[in-house]
Design an enzyme around this catalytic site. Sequence first.
Site, PDB file in Angstrom:
ATOM      1  N   ASN A  30       0.767  -1.220   0.153  1.00 32.10           N
ATOM      2  CA  ASN A  30      -0.104   0.095  -0.042  1.00 32.10           C
ATOM      3  C   ASN A  30       0.738   1.250   0.004  1.00 32.10           C
ATOM      4  OD1 ASN A  30      -1.306   2.250   1.971  1.00 32.10           O
ATOM      5  ND2 ASN A  30      -3.010   1.164   0.759  1.00 32.10           N
ATOM      6  N   LYS A  49       0.132   9.025   2.006  1.00 30.79           N
ATOM      7  CA  LYS A  49      -1.109   8.565   2.045  1.00 30.79           C
ATOM      8  C   LYS A  49      -1.786   9.928   2.766  1.00 30.79           C
ATOM      9  CE  LYS A  49      -2.387   5.273   0.865  1.00 30.79           C
ATOM     10  NZ  LYS A  49      -2.876   4.588  -0.309  1.00 30.79           N
ATOM     11  N   ASP A  71      -3.801  -0.239   5.948  1.00 29.63           N
ATOM     12  CA  ASP A  71      -4.434  -1.070   5.307  1.00 29.63           C
ATOM     13  C   ASP A  71      -4.082  -2.550   5.223  1.00 29.63           C
ATOM     14  OD1 ASP A  71      -5.998   1.243   4.260  1.00 29.63           O
ATOM     15  OD2 ASP A  71      -5.445   1.266   2.330  1.00 29.63           O
TER      16      ASP A  71
END
Length: 282
Positions: A24, A58, A243
């Site tokens: 991720n 992110k 995640d």
Amino acid sequence: MAATSPLYNQLKDAEPFFLLAGPNVIESEDHILRMAKHIKHIATKVGLPLVFKSSFDKANRTSSKSFRGPGMAEGLKILEKVKVAYDLPIVTDVHEAYQTDLLVAAAQTGKIINIKKGQFCAPSVMENSAEKIRLAGNPNVMVCERGTMFGYSKFSSPVQILNVDDLIVDPRNFEWMREANCPVIADITHALQQPAGKKLEGGGVASGGLRELIPCIARTAVAVGVDGIFMEVHDDPLSAPVDGPTQWPLRHLEELLEELIAIARVTKGKQRFQIDLTPYRD
């Protein structure tokens, strides 16, 4: 309009499908290089074209306490090292505040643009989104299904009660998104997120997820006939900072891909069924 790139043509023509895979987010240079090495080995072994994926920041996390990654400057340097070391194309996400028209700004890079359908959007909007990229002079566009928001439910345990958003994958979207006249990708891991479904130590929430259903969504997608599979993969999902609940274990990647390839080779999902509505006669 510029010509399509050789990589775009390779992915578009890939049989039975191409793969976008990786962790991720960039956790460290060593980790990302190690993951790229293993995933490339597996993709080469099973015969799938690979684009390596990971995020440098992110910035779209709902909690300010969530891990974000190394940031753009350092993250892009690390992804460049992956590209050079393993001769891999790279895909990463952009969501910068200064880009007021994100699709046009992305198109103007000349790179391949993978547009993810918003969880709140109908599949029909992807036709306009893809066309916006083309009108900006870039024919290298793909569209990606990652699930549709379907209300929320209350999750409870002995220590917490959370309102958990839920995503549903509607297989009809894979068919309808072909109207965008470009490759269709199934994001089989984000589609199983449960946003705000995991309580963080020290406060805040993070995304939960339904990892055990990743094979279910993946089998459905390749049976319908998608052009590409997007998935997040990790060597230690339980320790992943972001995640983790929807990252597929590296140790099971080859096994899952082999099954998906077998399904994709026998399905006629990429061919539109010709329905004859003339009256049936004995």
